[in-house]
Design a protein around this motif. Structure first.
Motif, PDB file in Angstrom:
ATOM      1  N   GLY A  86       0.711  -1.268  -0.035  1.00  0.00           N
ATOM      2  CA  GLY A  86      -0.057   0.078   0.160  1.00  0.00           C
ATOM      3  C   GLY A  86       0.798   1.282   0.044  1.00  0.00           C
ATOM      4  O   GLY A  86       0.199   2.327  -0.412  1.00  0.00           O
ATOM      5  N   ALA A  87       2.193   1.132   0.362  1.00  0.00           N
ATOM      6  CA  ALA A  87       2.893   2.238   0.349  1.00  0.00           C
ATOM      7  C   ALA A  87       3.426   2.592  -0.742  1.00  0.00           C
ATOM      8  O   ALA A  87       3.975   3.933  -1.152  1.00  0.00           O
ATOM      9  CB  ALA A  87       4.044   2.006   1.427  1.00  0.00           C
ATOM     10  N   ARG A  88       3.088   1.864  -1.952  1.00  0.00           N
ATOM     11  CA  ARG A  88       3.296   2.325  -3.412  1.00  0.00           C
ATOM     12  C   ARG A  88       2.217   1.910  -4.222  1.00  0.00           C
ATOM     13  O   ARG A  88       2.129   0.766  -4.477  1.00  0.00           O
ATOM     14  CB  ARG A  88       4.712   1.854  -3.813  1.00  0.00           C
ATOM     15  N   ASP A  89       1.547   2.974  -4.456  1.00  0.00           N
ATOM     16  CA  ASP A  89       0.114   2.634  -5.028  1.00  0.00           C
ATOM     17  C   ASP A  89       0.493   2.514  -6.752  1.00  0.00           C
ATOM     18  O   ASP A  89      -0.452   1.748  -7.418  1.00  0.00           O
ATOM     19  CB  ASP A  89      -0.850   3.624  -4.988  1.00  0.00           C
ATOM     20  N   VAL A  90       1.376   3.149  -7.498  1.00  0.00           N
ATOM     21  CA  VAL A  90       1.629   2.903  -8.624  1.00  0.00           C
ATOM     22  C   VAL A  90       3.028   2.187  -8.914  1.00  0.00           C
ATOM     23  O   VAL A  90       3.948   3.183  -8.159  1.00  0.00           O
ATOM     24  CB  VAL A  90       1.613   4.259  -9.467  1.00  0.00           C
ATOM     25  N   GLN A  91       3.151   1.312  -9.432  1.00  0.00           N
ATOM     26  CA  GLN A  91       4.576   0.442  -9.469  1.00  0.00           C
ATOM     27  C   GLN A  91       5.176   1.166 -10.746  1.00  0.00           C
ATOM     28  O   GLN A  91       4.883   1.677 -11.623  1.00  0.00           O
ATOM     29  CB  GLN A  91       3.992  -1.056  -9.946  1.00  0.00           C
ATOM     30  N   TYR A  92       6.547   0.788 -10.558  1.00  0.00           N
ATOM     31  CA  TYR A  92       7.494   1.414 -11.674  1.00  0.00           C
ATOM     32  C   TYR A  92       7.232   0.526 -12.984  1.00  0.00           C
ATOM     33  O   TYR A  92       6.879  -0.582 -12.861  1.00  0.00           O
ATOM     34  CB  TYR A  92       8.868   0.925 -11.262  1.00  0.00           C
ATOM     35  N   ALA A  93       7.307   1.074 -14.230  1.00  0.00           N
ATOM     36  CA  ALA A  93       7.052   0.409 -15.628  1.00  0.00           C
ATOM     37  C   ALA A  93       8.603  -0.440 -15.576  1.00  0.00           C
ATOM     38  O   ALA A  93       8.312  -1.528 -16.279  1.00  0.00           O
ATOM     39  CB  ALA A  93       7.039   1.447 -16.423  1.00  0.00           C
ATOM     40  N   LYS A  94       9.689   0.009 -15.118  1.00  0.00           N
ATOM     41  CA  LYS A  94      10.745  -0.701 -15.114  1.00  0.00           C
ATOM     42  C   LYS A  94      11.521  -0.662 -13.787  1.00  0.00           C
ATOM     43  O   LYS A  94      11.744   0.357 -13.588  1.00  0.00           O
ATOM     44  CB  LYS A  94      11.761  -0.208 -16.292  1.00  0.00           C
ATOM     45  N   ASN A  95      11.738  -1.567 -13.046  1.00  0.00           N
ATOM     46  CA  ASN A  95      12.395  -1.841 -11.764  1.00  0.00           C
ATOM     47  C   ASN A  95      13.509  -2.946 -12.048  1.00  0.00           C
ATOM     48  O   ASN A  95      13.043  -4.210 -12.409  1.00  0.00           O
ATOM     49  CB  ASN A  95      11.329  -2.156 -10.807  1.00  0.00           C
TER      50      ASN A  95
ATOM     51  N   TYR B  69      13.999   7.957 -11.631  1.00  0.00           N
ATOM     52  CA  TYR B  69      14.262   6.593 -11.465  1.00  0.00           C
ATOM     53  C   TYR B  69      14.441   6.092 -12.842  1.00  0.00           C
ATOM     54  O   TYR B  69      13.716   6.083 -13.701  1.00  0.00           O
ATOM     55  CB  TYR B  69      12.774   5.897 -10.828  1.00  0.00           C
ATOM     56  N   GLY B  72      15.045   1.644 -13.908  1.00  0.00           N
ATOM     57  CA  GLY B  72      14.721   0.709 -12.821  1.00  0.00           C
ATOM     58  C   GLY B  72      15.575   0.858 -11.652  1.00  0.00           C
ATOM     59  O   GLY B  72      15.492  -0.029 -10.562  1.00  0.00           O
ATOM     60  N   GLU B 100      11.341   7.419 -14.832  1.00  0.00           N
ATOM     61  CA  GLU B 100      10.178   7.860 -14.142  1.00  0.00           C
ATOM     62  C   GLU B 100      10.498   8.404 -12.642  1.00  0.00           C
ATOM     63  O   GLU B 100      11.580   8.889 -12.261  1.00  0.00           O
ATOM     64  CB  GLU B 100       9.543   6.130 -13.658  1.00  0.00           C
ATOM     65  N   ARG B 103       8.707   6.601  -6.949  1.00  0.00           N
ATOM     66  CA  ARG B 103       7.289   6.458  -6.620  1.00  0.00           C
ATOM     67  C   ARG B 103       7.022   5.892  -5.216  1.00  0.00           C
ATOM     68  O   ARG B 103       7.856   4.886  -4.856  1.00  0.00           O
ATOM     69  CB  ARG B 103       6.754   5.273  -7.464  1.00  0.00           C
ATOM     70  N   ALA B 104       6.067   6.679  -4.490  1.00  0.00           N
ATOM     71  CA  ALA B 104       5.824   6.146  -3.122  1.00  0.00           C
ATOM     72  C   ALA B 104       4.611   7.156  -2.702  1.00  0.00           C
ATOM     73  O   ALA B 104       4.362   8.073  -3.248  1.00  0.00           O
ATOM     74  CB  ALA B 104       6.957   6.612  -2.027  1.00  0.00           C
ATOM     75  N   LYS B 105       3.727   6.381  -1.957  1.00  0.00           N
ATOM     76  CA  LYS B 105       2.582   7.066  -1.430  1.00  0.00           C
ATOM     77  C   LYS B 105       2.919   8.502  -0.683  1.00  0.00           C
ATOM     78  O   LYS B 105       2.365   9.452  -0.685  1.00  0.00           O
ATOM     79  CB  LYS B 105       1.792   6.310  -0.485  1.00  0.00           C
ATOM     80  N   ASN B 172       9.530  -1.546  -0.614  1.00  0.00           N
ATOM     81  CA  ASN B 172       8.277  -1.079   0.608  1.00  0.00           C
ATOM     82  C   ASN B 172       8.173   0.297   0.325  1.00  0.00           C
ATOM     83  O   ASN B 172       7.360   0.641   1.392  1.00  0.00           O
ATOM     84  CB  ASN B 172       8.551  -1.681   1.961  1.00  0.00           C
ATOM     85  N   ALA B 173       8.939   1.043   0.094  1.00  0.00           N
ATOM     86  CA  ALA B 173       9.010   2.471  -0.091  1.00  0.00           C
ATOM     87  C   ALA B 173       8.957   3.103   1.417  1.00  0.00           C
ATOM     88  O   ALA B 173       8.174   3.742   1.904  1.00  0.00           O
ATOM     89  CB  ALA B 173       7.602   3.067  -0.595  1.00  0.00           C
ATOM     90  N   GLY B 211       2.674   7.581   5.576  1.00  0.00           N
ATOM     91  CA  GLY B 211       2.434   6.422   4.791  1.00  0.00           C
ATOM     92  C   GLY B 211       3.723   6.019   4.093  1.00  0.00           C
ATOM     93  O   GLY B 211       3.220   4.886   3.199  1.00  0.00           O
ATOM     94  N   GLY B 213       6.562   2.668   3.818  1.00  0.00           N
ATOM     95  CA  GLY B 213       6.377   1.227   4.218  1.00  0.00           C
ATOM     96  C   GLY B 213       7.304   0.956   5.328  1.00  0.00           C
ATOM     97  O   GLY B 213       8.034   1.675   5.755  1.00  0.00           O
TER      98      GLY B 213
END
Lengths: 230, 246
Positions: A86-95, B69, B72, B100, B103-105, B172-173, B211, B213
């Motif tokens: 839940g702490a990252r609602d949108v995932q990376y396109a490339k990780n 980012y 990746g 990108e 990314r994190a809430k 887990n951000a 918020g 992780g």
């Protein structure tokens, strides 16, 4: 005291996870120490199993604590996983996770789920039949034939019988591979969570890796030994 | 060099956003990554398109503003550098590069690659300071003997620039590396020990409220941190938190 209360903060959750992990890793070592005797002496394994199965403290104090520890570790693992997702609602396109962390550390939930599936199988194989014999049928004798005191203890025979079918042996071996992967990250992670990161950490990491490989490998050896020597 | 860029475009915080593809030509291997984006933006402006928004300030690896980012990884494939110090020689002609936002809430996107990292400021405000009575009787800090190891460790922790790469790279951000660095830089020094308990409790409390992780000790944050902040700081924060809680 923390404003959030000791069990609701992120650090408290990881510490509780680590404490339950220490307890389970100690239990695993003890379980292995008993099981490995079955390779050398069926009688010793029988005597130890009879002691573990009838001792009041082990049955009515330690066993409930163990069940509680196992359930707590899994439930807290799921809670942490849900919260972390839940702490990252949108995932990376490339990780590129493999560039900075081990597969084991990133997939604890999957190795944990494999271990959970194994525990269910293990309970069906050993624990539930044991409860049935002792507490439903009321046979606390531990004998192969309760009516015949000369028939000998049943535990070693039951153990050998369980490892006859190759599919079950395969499932056990696979589960122990996942256990090894889980421990490879979990052992040292538990120490880090408890705040132990110092000059001994490198040595501890090596010890943890050895533990993570040797204990599951030992369990695999026991399963294969009984499969091929039945 | 000829590159294909796949960049996250998002008009504002309410927009859904998507990856868009941009070809760029004549990229010098000596350019920094931000200079390459400048070239792209000049081309977009010349065509009447909206340029890609991205954070940057000092372009010397000190301010912690750049936050991308790249393929990746936070700040791209190089180690110990921020995006502004990442050079195009780390890529090959014909590469496709994914760009990108972090990314994190706890880091909501403002526009394109720009994220709101004010959560870090709020965590800092919750306790990342030393209260000093400046009545004129304050003792000179240099007059207090400090063990060399403590001084070095505090300094190392203080090199955290708060860029947020730790959060971005953590599966887990989690913001624990950042918070632990800020906790450590004070708690190791005599001036910071006075408020150590209150500081760690309040900063962790605020971190959880934002918020982020839970840390699962993957170690990815330490690897991707441009300043090499060590996991030892997280262990220290855990100890401090336990001591303060019990």
């Amino acid at each position: 005291m923390s404003k959030q209360g000791l069990l609701s903060s992120s650090i408290a959750r990881k510490v509780s996870m680590a404490l339950s992990a220490f307890f389970l890793m100690f239990f695993l070592l003890q379980h292995f120490a008993i099981n490995i005797t079955s390779v050398f002496s069926g009688d010793t394994f029988n005597e130890l199993s009879q002691f573990m199965g009838t001792n009041f403290v082990i049955q009515y104090v330690m066993q409930p604590i163990l069940i509680l520890g196992v359930v707590f570790h899994f439930v807290m693992g799921f809670i942490l996983e849900i919260k972390n997702r839940g702490a990252r609602d949108v995932q990376y396109a490339k990780n590129n996770g493999s560039a900075n962390s081990s597969w084991m550390s990133r997939n604890m939930i999957y190795s944990g789920l494999a271990i959970l599936a194994f525990i269910v199988l293990h309970f069906i194989d050993f624990w539930i039949p044991e409860l049935n014999t002792k507490f439903v049928q009321g046979d606390m004798s531990g004998l192969i034939d309760p009516a015949n005191a000369e028939s000998g203890l049943r535990y070693f025979e039951e153990l050998q019988h369980k490892f006859v079918h190759p599919a079950r042996v395969g499932a056990y071996c696979l589960a122990f591979v996942f256990l090894a992967l889980h421990l490879m990250h979990g052992f040292n992670s538990a120490f880090q969570s408890m705040g132990a990161n110092n000059k001994y950490t490198k040595g501890l990491k090596n010890f943890g890796t050895a533990y993570a490989i040797l204990i599951p490998a030992g369990f695999i050896f026991i399963a294969l030994f009984h499969h091929f020597n039945h | 060099m000829k590159l294909t860029l796949k960049i996250w475009r998002q008009k504002n915080s309410n927009d859904k956003g998507k990856i868009e593809t941009y070809p760029v030509d004549n990229v010098s291997e000596h350019m920094s990554f931000l200079e390459m984006l400048d070239v792209l933006n000049e081309g977009l402006v010349a065509k009447g398109d909206i340029p890609v928004a991205f954070d940057h300030d000092c372009r010397e690896g000190i301010c912690g503003m750049c936050s991308m980012y790249i393929n990746g990884e936070a700040h791209g494939p190089d180690r110990g550098v921020t995006t502004c110090q990442l050079h195009m020689r780390k890529f090959n002609d014909g590469d496709t590069i994914y760009i990108e936002p972090f990314r994190a809430k706890g880091f909501p996107i403002i526009k394109d690659l720009v994220v709101d990292r004010s959560a870090f400021d709020r965590i800092q405000h919750a306790g990342g300071f030393v209260s000093v009575n400046t009545s004129g009787n304050t003792q000179d800090a240099n007059a207090i003997p400090i063990p060399k190891d403590d001084a070095d460790n505090a300094f190392d922790a203080a090199t955290c620039i708060g860029c947020g790469a730790c959060v971005a790279t953590c599966k887990n951000a989690s913001a624990m590396l950042y918070v632990s660095a800020k906790v450590s830089q004070f708690s190791l020094l005599p001036q910071g020990k006075v408020e150590a308990k209150r500081r760690v409790l309040n900063m962790v409390d605020q971190m959880d409220k934002e918020g982020f992780g839970n840390c699962t000790n993957t170690g990815a944050c330490e690897v991707e941190c441009p300043k090499g902040i060590s996991l030892e700081n997280i262990a220290r924060m855990n100890r401090e938190y336990l001591k303060a809680s019990i």
